[in-house]
Design a protein around this motif. Structure first.
Motif, PDB file in Angstrom:
ATOM      1  N   GLU A  50       0.852  -1.186   0.000  1.00 22.15           N
ATOM      2  CA  GLU A  50       0.000   0.000   0.000  1.00 22.15           C
ATOM      3  C   GLU A  50       0.888   1.235   0.000  1.00 22.15           C
ATOM      4  O   GLU A  50       1.696   1.442   0.914  1.00 22.15           O
ATOM      5  CB  GLU A  50      -0.937   0.001   1.206  1.00 22.15           C
ATOM      6  N   PRO A 241      -5.614  10.916  -3.138  1.00 19.00           N
ATOM      7  CA  PRO A 241      -5.722   9.571  -3.718  1.00 19.00           C
ATOM      8  C   PRO A 241      -5.149   9.463  -5.125  1.00 19.00           C
ATOM      9  O   PRO A 241      -4.554   8.447  -5.480  1.00 19.00           O
ATOM     10  CB  PRO A 241      -7.238   9.307  -3.717  1.00 19.00           C
ATOM     11  N   VAL A 242      -5.340  10.508  -5.932  1.00 18.37           N
ATOM     12  CA  VAL A 242      -4.805  10.469  -7.295  1.00 18.37           C
ATOM     13  C   VAL A 242      -3.282  10.516  -7.271  1.00 18.37           C
ATOM     14  O   VAL A 242      -2.609   9.818  -8.048  1.00 18.37           O
ATOM     15  CB  VAL A 242      -5.390  11.629  -8.128  1.00 18.37           C
ATOM     16  N   ARG A 245      -2.148   7.130  -6.346  1.00 16.92           N
ATOM     17  CA  ARG A 245      -2.373   6.196  -7.448  1.00 16.92           C
ATOM     18  C   ARG A 245      -1.269   6.322  -8.494  1.00 16.92           C
ATOM     19  O   ARG A 245      -0.757   5.329  -9.002  1.00 16.92           O
ATOM     20  CB  ARG A 245      -3.749   6.444  -8.076  1.00 16.92           C
ATOM     21  N   HIS A 246      -0.895   7.563  -8.819  1.00 24.53           N
ATOM     22  CA  HIS A 246       0.193   7.774  -9.773  1.00 24.53           C
ATOM     23  C   HIS A 246       1.513   7.229  -9.224  1.00 24.53           C
ATOM     24  O   HIS A 246       2.319   6.652  -9.967  1.00 24.53           O
ATOM     25  CB  HIS A 246       0.331   9.266 -10.084  1.00 24.53           C
ATOM     26  N   ALA A 248       1.812   4.737  -7.129  1.00 23.91           N
ATOM     27  CA  ALA A 248       1.718   3.275  -7.195  1.00 23.91           C
ATOM     28  C   ALA A 248       1.991   2.783  -8.620  1.00 23.91           C
ATOM     29  O   ALA A 248       2.665   1.761  -8.822  1.00 23.91           O
ATOM     30  CB  ALA A 248       0.339   2.816  -6.725  1.00 23.91           C
ATOM     31  N   GLU A 249       1.490   3.511  -9.615  1.00 20.86           N
ATOM     32  CA  GLU A 249       1.729   3.115 -11.008  1.00 20.86           C
ATOM     33  C   GLU A 249       3.207   3.196 -11.361  1.00 20.86           C
ATOM     34  O   GLU A 249       3.740   2.352 -12.096  1.00 20.86           O
ATOM     35  CB  GLU A 249       0.890   4.000 -11.939  1.00 20.86           C
ATOM     36  N   LEU A 261      -0.529  -0.528  -4.586  1.00 18.91           N
ATOM     37  CA  LEU A 261      -1.853   0.093  -4.624  1.00 18.91           C
ATOM     38  C   LEU A 261      -1.857   1.323  -3.744  1.00 18.91           C
ATOM     39  O   LEU A 261      -1.312   1.312  -2.635  1.00 18.91           O
ATOM     40  CB  LEU A 261      -2.915  -0.896  -4.129  1.00 18.91           C
ATOM     41  N   GLY A 262      -2.462   2.409  -4.245  1.00 17.48           N
ATOM     42  CA  GLY A 262      -2.598   3.614  -3.439  1.00 17.48           C
ATOM     43  C   GLY A 262      -3.424   3.344  -2.198  1.00 17.48           C
ATOM     44  O   GLY A 262      -4.495   2.755  -2.257  1.00 17.48           O
ATOM     45  N   ALA A 266     -10.288   6.332  -2.347  1.00 18.85           N
ATOM     46  CA  ALA A 266     -10.597   6.797  -3.697  1.00 18.85           C
ATOM     47  C   ALA A 266     -11.916   6.189  -4.132  1.00 18.85           C
ATOM     48  O   ALA A 266     -12.352   5.174  -3.583  1.00 18.85           O
ATOM     49  CB  ALA A 266      -9.483   6.404  -4.659  1.00 18.85           C
ATOM     50  N   THR A 268     -14.676   4.005  -5.786  1.00 24.12           N
ATOM     51  CA  THR A 268     -14.644   2.631  -6.294  1.00 24.12           C
ATOM     52  C   THR A 268     -15.825   2.347  -7.212  1.00 24.12           C
ATOM     53  O   THR A 268     -15.799   1.366  -7.956  1.00 24.12           O
ATOM     54  CB  THR A 268     -14.667   1.630  -5.128  1.00 24.12           C
TER      55      THR A 268
END
Length: 505
Positions: A50, A241-242, A245-246, A248-249, A261-262, A266, A268
């Protein structure tokens, strides 16, 4: 106002920052915060994958941005769409002559813009939770530029009205400050958004007195374009969250492991479902919550009167005092100064709230909890100042009375409006903690509906009833609504006890 003013303040909160929402003063949309709240869960073997922020040294965390950078972002966000709605009102005379339409038809261009300010953010806000704040800023401002150009080149009133409806640009503020820091920036943000509609006629008065009405839209294009360029270079992504997410990518690519994973909350649900729900929940609260309904109606009437004044002031000051267009624009300084006076009282109301909190701690209430009704005293003060200002304005609208008298009266009205709005927003956030975004979206939608409707009959009402009694009628309406804050202050806790939305905390 702005509504306006963009969609903005709400995002998913972790458990440590949920109360942060109570200091936020305006909403233009709902959030997935309304839809579900994730409870703390036990640690799992996947926790190591995470992606989280790394404390105070993590420079990607918007909370850790340098203070100067935070304020630059706040200023850009606050100013980029502040005066778009009302500056248009100074174009009426030229538009009616050049596009061969009635003043009522010209006024529709104002009404459609205000209505869209209440509708567009209901979709922009949830979209920003999927794609981030920055893409929504850039897209909305770019589209705003396109439609402003269409307005400037319009060859008939129909094209102008449609382009005005489509030219609302979304604006977000938030994600930057911790709960202890949020009061000042949000007060400044809301103050700027309130000041914008008053500054519009002032700028528009000078532009349209010395140049063509098309320059009003060219000026707005320059303003919006400057905001777009400033956003491109100085406003990074701020939605947590964004950002995670970036991150995590990036880790998935760098480490070759798809399990990253972020960790921050966020959305769902599917995008369409989230957007549709953002329209439904505010309407549900207006229908089922009497406190929300009545306080939203009170705010809506006040905003309707404020926008009605954009047509009434030229009538009053041109007919009674012989003011020209730019002089009429300057008369809105009265309302603007009144709003600044309301902003200046914020420390007083904050001290009152903190004293109530300390009192709750001494009396052994849960965590020193303060009842949401402690936010209502400033609404009660505003509910008195508004009719006083309107009665004062109404019976000072004679050529024998110096023009400064109704301007001072409009300042009293402006202070009352700001106190009523800001106190209502804070109350709704505190009273419906898990549905705060929807409560404020309901307020925004109601205000925009009334703000769009009132200018359509304002000029006719002032011509039929006379300047004094037309304003007095508005004063009597606000006087009839003045008891609601007092009633809710006394009986609000009992009403909340029967509310499924208020009890959901």
């Amino acid at each position: 106002m702005s509504s306006e003013i963009g969609a903005y303040l709400f995002r998913r909160f972790d458990s440590a920052s949920l109360q942060e929402i109570s200091n936020i003063t305006e909403s233009q949309g709902t959030s997935t915060l309304d839809q579900k709240v994730e409870l703390p869960r036990a640690a799992s073997e996947n926790d190591e994958f995470e992606v989280r922020f790394g404390g105070k040294e993590d420079r990607e965390n918007p909370r850790n941005f340098p203070t100067t950078k935070k304020w630059i972002i706040m200023v850009i966000i606050s100013f980029k769409s502040a005066c778009d709605s009302a500056i248009y009102t100074a174009t009426y005379q030229q538009i009616t002559n050049e596009l061969y339409c009635s003043e009522l038809m010209a006024t529709v261009g104002l009404s459609t813009f205000i209505l869209d300010m209440g509708i567009a953010p209901l979709s922009l806000s949830p979209l920003s939770e999927f794609y981030g704040r920055r893409p929504i800023y850039l897209l909305s401002l770019s589209l705003g530029l396109l439609w402003l150009l269409t307005c400037a080149l319009a060859s008939n009133i129909q094209i102008l009205i449609i382009a005005r409806f489509l030219s609302v640009a979304g604006a977000n503020a938030g994600d930057l400050f911790s709960p202890s820091q949020l009061q000042l920036p949000m007060t400044i943000y809301s103050g700027i958004q309130f000041m914008g509609p008053e500054m519009g006629p002032i700028a528009g008065g000078f532009i349209n007195y010395y140049a063509s009405w098309k320059w009003t839209f060219y000026f707005m294009m320059i303003w919006t374009g400057t905001g777009l360029v400033a956003t491109m270079f100085f406003v990074p992504e701020t939605y947590r969250p964004v950002i995670l997410r970036h991150r995590a990518e990036r880790l998935k690519k760098e480490m070759g492991d798809e399990r990253y994973l972020g960790a921050d909350l966020a959305p769902t649900d599917p995008v369409l479902k989230t957007v549709l729900w953002s329209f439904f929940r505010p309407l549900q609260m207006l229908v089922l919550e009497p406190m929300c309904l009545n306080l939203c109606l009170h705010s809506a009437v006040l905003l309707g009167i404020l926008y009605l004044f954009f047509g009434a002031f030229p009538l009053v000051f041109t007919t009674n005092h012989g003011f020209n267009l730019w002089q009429v624009g300057l008369t809105f300084l009265g309302v603007a100064i009144g709003i600044l006076g309301g902003v200046a009282t914020t420390p007083h109301w904050q001290r009152h709230y903190l004293l109530s909190m300390k009192k709750g701690q001494r009396t052994g209430s849960v965590d020193g909890e303060v009842e949401p009704e402690c936010r209502l005293p400033q609404v009660m003060a505003g509910a008195v100042l508004v009719p006083v200002g309107l009665f004062f304005f109404g019976f000072m609208t004679f050529s024998s009375v110096h023009g400064i008298a109704p301007i001072i009266a409009s300042g009293v009205f402006g202070m009352g409006v700001f106190l009523s709005f800001s106190g209502t927003w804070m109350f709704l956030v505190d009273a419906y903690p898990l549905y705060a975004a929807s409560a404020l979206a309901a307020n925004s939608f109601a205000r925009s509906a009334f703000g769009a409707a009132f200018p359509l009959f304002g000029i006719q009402m002032y011509e039929k009833l006379g300047y004094d009694w037309a304003t007095a009628l508005l004063a009597f309406i606000t006087l009839a609504m003045a008891p609601f804050p007092y009633i809710f202050f006394e009986y609000g806790k009992r009403l909340r006890g029967r509310s499924r939305f208020a009890q959901a905390n």
